[in-house]
Write a protein that holds these residues in place. Structure first.
Motif, mmCIF file in Angstrom:
data_model
loop_
_atom_site.group_PDB
_atom_site.id
_atom_site.type_symbol
_atom_site.label_atom_id
_atom_site.label_comp_id
_atom_site.label_asym_id
_atom_site.label_seq_id
_atom_site.Cartn_x
_atom_site.Cartn_y
_atom_site.Cartn_z
ATOM 1 N N TYR A 239 -6.015 -29.646 -4.217
ATOM 2 C CA TYR A 239 -4.705 -30.292 -4.147
ATOM 3 C C TYR A 239 -3.850 -29.888 -5.350
ATOM 4 O O TYR A 239 -4.328 -29.858 -6.484
ATOM 5 C CB TYR A 239 -4.835 -31.822 -4.148
ATOM 6 N N LEU A 240 -2.579 -29.584 -5.092
ATOM 7 C CA LEU A 240 -1.582 -29.369 -6.129
ATOM 8 C C LEU A 240 -0.474 -30.398 -5.921
ATOM 9 O O LEU A 240 0.207 -30.400 -4.893
ATOM 10 C CB LEU A 240 -0.997 -27.952 -6.049
ATOM 11 N N LEU A 241 -0.294 -31.309 -6.894
ATOM 12 C CA LEU A 241 0.697 -32.376 -6.806
ATOM 13 C C LEU A 241 1.672 -32.223 -7.962
ATOM 14 O O LEU A 241 1.276 -32.269 -9.132
ATOM 15 C CB LEU A 241 0.017 -33.747 -6.868
ATOM 16 N N ILE A 242 2.952 -32.016 -7.659
ATOM 17 C CA ILE A 242 3.974 -31.823 -8.696
ATOM 18 C C ILE A 242 4.962 -32.979 -8.643
ATOM 19 O O ILE A 242 5.586 -33.232 -7.602
ATOM 20 C CB ILE A 242 4.702 -30.480 -8.524
ATOM 21 N N ASP A 243 5.127 -33.664 -9.771
ATOM 22 C CA ASP A 243 6.071 -34.781 -9.869
ATOM 23 C C ASP A 243 7.419 -34.262 -10.385
ATOM 24 O O ASP A 243 7.467 -33.309 -11.163
ATOM 25 C CB ASP A 243 5.512 -35.846 -10.813
ATOM 26 N N GLU A 244 8.506 -34.915 -9.965
ATOM 27 C CA GLU A 244 9.876 -34.525 -10.349
ATOM 28 C C GLU A 244 10.123 -33.045 -10.045
ATOM 29 O O GLU A 244 10.573 -32.267 -10.886
ATOM 30 C CB GLU A 244 10.130 -34.815 -11.829
ATOM 31 N N MET A 245 9.840 -32.665 -8.810
ATOM 32 C CA MET A 245 9.917 -31.251 -8.435
ATOM 33 C C MET A 245 11.324 -30.683 -8.604
ATOM 34 O O MET A 245 11.501 -29.475 -8.775
ATOM 35 C CB MET A 245 9.431 -31.066 -6.993
ATOM 36 N N GLN A 246 12.366 -31.544 -8.590
ATOM 37 C CA GLN A 246 13.730 -31.027 -8.692
ATOM 38 C C GLN A 246 14.020 -30.427 -10.069
ATOM 39 O O GLN A 246 14.984 -29.684 -10.235
ATOM 40 C CB GLN A 246 14.753 -32.140 -8.388
ATOM 41 N N ASP A 247 13.179 -30.747 -11.062
ATOM 42 C CA ASP A 247 13.377 -30.214 -12.407
ATOM 43 C C ASP A 247 12.618 -28.913 -12.632
ATOM 44 O O ASP A 247 12.578 -28.399 -13.753
ATOM 45 C CB ASP A 247 12.932 -31.243 -13.457
ATOM 46 N N THR A 248 12.032 -28.380 -11.582
ATOM 47 C CA THR A 248 11.253 -27.147 -11.708
ATOM 48 C C THR A 248 12.179 -25.935 -11.665
ATOM 49 O O THR A 248 12.926 -25.742 -10.714
ATOM 50 C CB THR A 248 10.224 -27.047 -10.568
ATOM 51 N N SER A 249 12.136 -25.126 -12.714
ATOM 52 C CA SER A 249 13.022 -23.965 -12.809
ATOM 53 C C SER A 249 12.531 -22.830 -11.915
ATOM 54 O O SER A 249 11.395 -22.836 -11.422
ATOM 55 C CB SER A 249 13.098 -23.481 -14.256
ATOM 56 N N TYR A 250 13.380 -21.846 -11.773
ATOM 57 C CA TYR A 250 13.055 -20.696 -10.933
ATOM 58 C C TYR A 250 11.823 -19.958 -11.472
ATOM 59 O O TYR A 250 10.913 -19.599 -10.712
ATOM 60 C CB TYR A 250 14.257 -19.755 -10.881
ATOM 61 N N ASN A 251 11.778 -19.732 -12.796
ATOM 62 C CA ASN A 251 10.625 -19.043 -13.387
ATOM 63 C C ASN A 251 9.343 -19.843 -13.192
ATOM 64 O O ASN A 251 8.266 -19.278 -12.952
ATOM 65 C CB ASN A 251 10.858 -18.799 -14.884
ATOM 66 N N GLN A 252 9.442 -21.165 -13.290
ATOM 67 C CA GLN A 252 8.266 -22.009 -13.064
ATOM 68 C C GLN A 252 7.798 -21.914 -11.617
ATOM 69 O O GLN A 252 6.599 -21.852 -11.343
ATOM 70 C CB GLN A 252 8.594 -23.462 -13.433
ATOM 71 N N GLN A 253 8.758 -21.895 -10.704
ATOM 72 C CA GLN A 253 8.396 -21.763 -9.287
ATOM 73 C C GLN A 253 7.688 -20.443 -9.008
ATOM 74 O O GLN A 253 6.699 -20.400 -8.273
ATOM 75 C CB GLN A 253 9.659 -21.857 -8.424
ATOM 76 N N LEU A 254 8.212 -19.358 -9.595
ATOM 77 C CA LEU A 254 7.592 -18.053 -9.372
ATOM 78 C C LEU A 254 6.126 -18.063 -9.803
ATOM 79 O O LEU A 254 5.256 -17.540 -9.102
ATOM 80 C CB LEU A 254 8.352 -16.975 -10.151
ATOM 81 N N VAL A 255 5.860 -18.670 -10.956
ATOM 82 C CA VAL A 255 4.488 -18.716 -11.458
ATOM 83 C C VAL A 255 3.610 -19.576 -10.551
ATOM 84 O O VAL A 255 2.495 -19.188 -10.184
ATOM 85 C CB VAL A 255 4.464 -19.253 -12.906
ATOM 86 N N ILE A 256 4.111 -20.751 -10.168
ATOM 87 C CA ILE A 256 3.332 -21.648 -9.312
ATOM 88 C C ILE A 256 3.025 -20.988 -7.964
ATOM 89 O O ILE A 256 1.898 -21.044 -7.466
ATOM 90 C CB ILE A 256 4.080 -22.979 -9.117
ATOM 91 N N GLN A 257 4.035 -20.337 -7.388
ATOM 92 C CA GLN A 257 3.820 -19.669 -6.109
ATOM 93 C C GLN A 257 2.904 -18.455 -6.244
ATOM 94 O O GLN A 257 2.235 -18.065 -5.293
ATOM 95 C CB GLN A 257 5.174 -19.267 -5.515
ATOM 96 N N GLY A 258 2.861 -17.873 -7.453
ATOM 97 C CA GLY A 258 1.966 -16.749 -7.695
ATOM 98 C C GLY A 258 0.529 -17.173 -7.954
ATOM 99 O O GLY A 258 -0.377 -16.338 -7.933
ATOM 100 N N LEU A 259 0.314 -18.470 -8.219
ATOM 101 C CA LEU A 259 -1.020 -18.975 -8.532
ATOM 102 C C LEU A 259 -1.718 -19.648 -7.364
ATOM 103 O O LEU A 259 -2.936 -19.618 -7.273
ATOM 104 C CB LEU A 259 -0.945 -19.991 -9.688
ATOM 105 N N PHE A 260 -0.938 -20.288 -6.497
ATOM 106 C CA PHE A 260 -1.534 -21.129 -5.454
ATOM 107 C C PHE A 260 -1.191 -20.594 -4.067
ATOM 108 O O PHE A 260 -0.016 -20.421 -3.728
ATOM 109 C CB PHE A 260 -1.036 -22.571 -5.585
ATOM 110 N N ASP A 261 -2.215 -20.359 -3.273
ATOM 111 C CA ASP A 261 -2.054 -19.901 -1.891
ATOM 112 C C ASP A 261 -1.810 -21.130 -1.009
ATOM 113 O O ASP A 261 -2.699 -21.977 -0.855
ATOM 114 C CB ASP A 261 -3.309 -19.160 -1.444
ATOM 115 N N SER A 262 -0.614 -21.225 -0.453
ATOM 116 C CA SER A 262 -0.248 -22.413 0.329
ATOM 117 C C SER A 262 -1.093 -22.569 1.588
ATOM 118 O O SER A 262 -1.129 -23.649 2.186
ATOM 119 C CB SER A 262 1.235 -22.356 0.701
ATOM 120 N N ASP A 263 -1.780 -21.514 2.007
ATOM 121 C CA ASP A 263 -2.664 -21.618 3.172
ATOM 122 C C ASP A 263 -4.016 -22.225 2.801
ATOM 123 O O ASP A 263 -4.765 -22.670 3.669
ATOM 124 C CB ASP A 263 -2.887 -20.235 3.796
#
Length: 656
Positions: A239-263
């Protein structure tokens, strides 16, 4: 597949909710959801409590299949502390391997940036911190020959050079940037200026001094170089649970999406896109986190129905907000002013608080909030236009503190309503104690972050026990209780042994007995520290009502009994036609780009109060809209000022 039961939810209600309270259908749906989903929650929805309930239940079922873990990421240490304090006294398994419970920044620093720097630069990072980076950059910049320095500053056009010159990745290659452009497009690579700036930046990187943003740049480069990292993290976490997701920057999103396989990983993002007030995080970037149709929590526990009705269209994405029927519903009020009587807005707000009997209701917190704190144009309205004595809250003045007595003196005089001010003082005291004893983190002195990291690894419960102690000391200080002996015993008998270093008793004693003279100017600075952001209203019966003045960013996440939203100059005035006056009237249309940012700020500012919302608007901006606003349930109050001949003091005359 495992499913969360009603019995498990009932168990969490007994732990997390007041006696006799229970989670409603929306919150139960959020707690039970164990699939990838966005959770969109209105202000004051209690989403963190719902997240806590889910974590408590999942914790009972640890370890998960294949020894997978839970990864919880937030944006601030305050949020981490809140979650830890409510969970840790039950069971600490969720804070140990294979789970992760941290801010996004510390998570990326630990698992990606540190090894990335070691791999690419063959050395250890010295520090990841914006303020430290800025100070070191300025020192190096001032060594540049003056003729080049002047030219560079002119090109920067009042934007700080340390923020313009930064590291990014372009086409998988580290690239030196000047703002949005590669440095080599601004200065030719064979020019002295390019070589000077390039050398300066490379020297900062070589020393291991990075900004928070550059930590994510290194992390992204590391993921690109070793894409198999994604398989490793996706296997470790269920499980990956992120609180206050609206404060997540573009660079942070890129890293998170590069680390976790949504499937393979269940990803849940908690937050409210209407509250994404940090301008560097564009809406199009935040929207990358959308995962189909979201779960909603649209009934607020914070504010009354009248406030819900008033703010439901003051946002980018309107929602059918529902208020809390147990909170007394008061009409929202517009305070109409002009340039001549603007300084009577705060007294008028104080009078409204008093006449509505709010001085002893709710959490008894009263705040006036605005966006703009300063402007070179004296004709533009800024927060000090309402209260000339206002000074933006700064960090407590601990820079000259050297001894234990200094810190005790500062703590006793701090008188802050912000727990983080006390926490900062305690941690600075710990650091100064270690420096006095010449105790280092390998070859370097400890920083706040490295100290917390060291103790997190050293202690069974990490730094959380010390966090609890700091909270207890803060409460005692606010109650007038002297903590000098308690803090001294802690440092000598509990804190120092964690470092397994023998220190002579006279060396320890010298830290506690040495004195450091504080000048009269410093004493005055300490005394005025908090007052500069507080306005005192004295009612006709002699009752004192303190109104704290702050920025909108400064009150995000807070709850007040009454909030006054101050109109300030932003691009153009906020409530003029074509700005947000129509949204205030309930007419929601697709906002333009500048409207969008103003709406987000207004939404955050106006959703703070539990009982009473007031908005200060210039009379020229309000003209022609009064009847529509009154029909929607707003009161409109004028302020007028006259001189009392006998006292030469200003008084208020209010009309509804």
């Amino acid at each position: 597949m495992y499913e969360i039961t009603d019995e498990e939810i009932k168990w969490t209600e007994e732990i997390l909710l007041p006696s006799g309270s229970s989670f409603d259908v929306q919150r139960r749906n959020v707690i039970k959801c164990l699939s990838s989903k966005d959770i969109i929650a209105c202000p004051g929805s209690g989403k963190t409590t719902a997240l806590l309930a889910k974590l408590l239940i999942l914790e009972k079922n640890l370890p998960l299949d294949n020894n997978q873990g839970i990864c919880v990421l937030t944006h601030t240490n305050v949020a981490i502390d809140e979650l830890k304090n409510k969970i840790d006294n039950r069971n600490s398994r969720i804070f140990s391997y294979p789970n992760n419970f941290s801010t996004i920044q510390s998570f990326v620093n630990k698992y990606l940036t540190v090894p990335a720097y070691q791999y690419f630069f063959k050395n250890d990072i010295h520090i990841i911190d914006n303020e430290f980076y800025k100070n070191e950059f300025i020192k190096e910049f001032m060594k540049i020959p003056r003729r080049y320095r002047v030219s560079i500053l002119k090109r920067a056009a009042h934007i700080p050079v340390h923020s313009l010159l930064h590291l990014e990745i372009h086409e998988s290659v580290f690239t030196l940037m000047w703002g949005n452009r590669p440095l080599k497009q601004v200065y030719s690579e064979n020019t002295p200026t390019y070589k000077i700036l390039s050398t300066l930046k490379k020297e900062m990187l070589k020393r291991g001094i990075l900004t928070f943003q550059e930590a994510f740049v290194l992390a992204q480069k590391y993921i690109n170089t070793f894409p198999e990292i994604k398989e490793l993290f996706s296997a470790r976490f269920k499980y990956l649970l992120i609180d206050e997701m609206q404060d997540t920057s573009y660079n942070q999103q890129l890293v998170i999406q590069g680390l976790f396989d949504s499937d393979k990983v269940v990803t849940q993002f908690y937050g409210d896109r209407n509250q994404a007030i940090y301008e560097e995080k564009a809406t199009s970037e935040v929207d990358n986190f959308r995962q189909g149709y979201p779960l909603l929590i649209d009934n607020s526990l914070r504010f009354s129905q009248s406030i819900a009705n008033s703010i439901k269209t003051i946002c980018v994405n309107p929602q059918d907000l529902k208020g809390n029927d147990t909170i007394r519903s008061l009409k929202p009020t517009i305070i109409r002013f002009n340039k001549e009587n603007i300084q009577m807005v705060l007294p008028t707000f104080g009078e409204i608080i008093y006449k509505n009997g709010l001085a002893h209701e709710g959490n008894q917190t009263f705040k006036a909030v605005g966006r703009v704190t300063q402007n070179n144009d004296s004709e533009k309205i800024v927060i000090p236009s309402y209260y000339p004595y206002y000074k933006k809250r700064e960090k407590a003045p601990f820079e000259k503190a050297k001894t234990f007595n200094d810190y005790i003196s500062h703590l006793n005089k701090l008188n802050s309503t912000f727990a983080k001010d006390y926490r900062e003082a305690f941690i600075n005291c710990f650091l100064n104690f270690l420096r006095h004893l010449n105790i280092r983190n390998e070859s370097r002195y400890f920083t706040g972050k490295s100290l917390i990291g060291y103790l997190d690894n050293k202690l069974q419960k990490g730094f959380s026990d010390i966090e609890k102690l700091m909270t207890e000391w803060t409460l005692k200080l606010n109650s007038g209780i002297n903590i000098e002996t308690e803090l001294k015993n802690f440092l000598s008998n509990e804190f120092l042994p964690h470092f397994e270093i023998t220190v002579a008793n006279d060396k320890i004693s010298s830290f506690f007995t040495a004195n450091y003279d504080v000048s009269d100017d410093e004493q005055k600075n300490l005394a005025d520290f908090q007052k500069q952001s507080d306005y005192l209203y004295v009612s006709e019966s002699g009752e004192n009502i303190i109104i704290n003045i702050d920025t909108i960013h400064g009150v995000k996440g807070e709850t007040h009994t009454a909030t006054l939203y101050l109109e300030t100059f932003s691009y153009a005035y906020e409530f003029d036609n074509g700005k947000i006056i129509d949204f205030l009237k309930g007419n929601h249309t697709e906002p333009k780009k500048r409207q969008e940012q103003m709406l987000k700020l207004a939404y955050v500012g106006m959703s703070r109060p539990s009982h009473l919302l007031c908005v200060a608007i210039r009379e020229e901006a309000l003209e022609g809209h009064e009847l529509d606003l009154i029909d929607l349930g707003w009161d409109i109050v004028d302020v007028r000022v006259h001189k009392d001949i006998n006292t030469e003091e200003q008084t208020i005359v209010s009309q509804s």
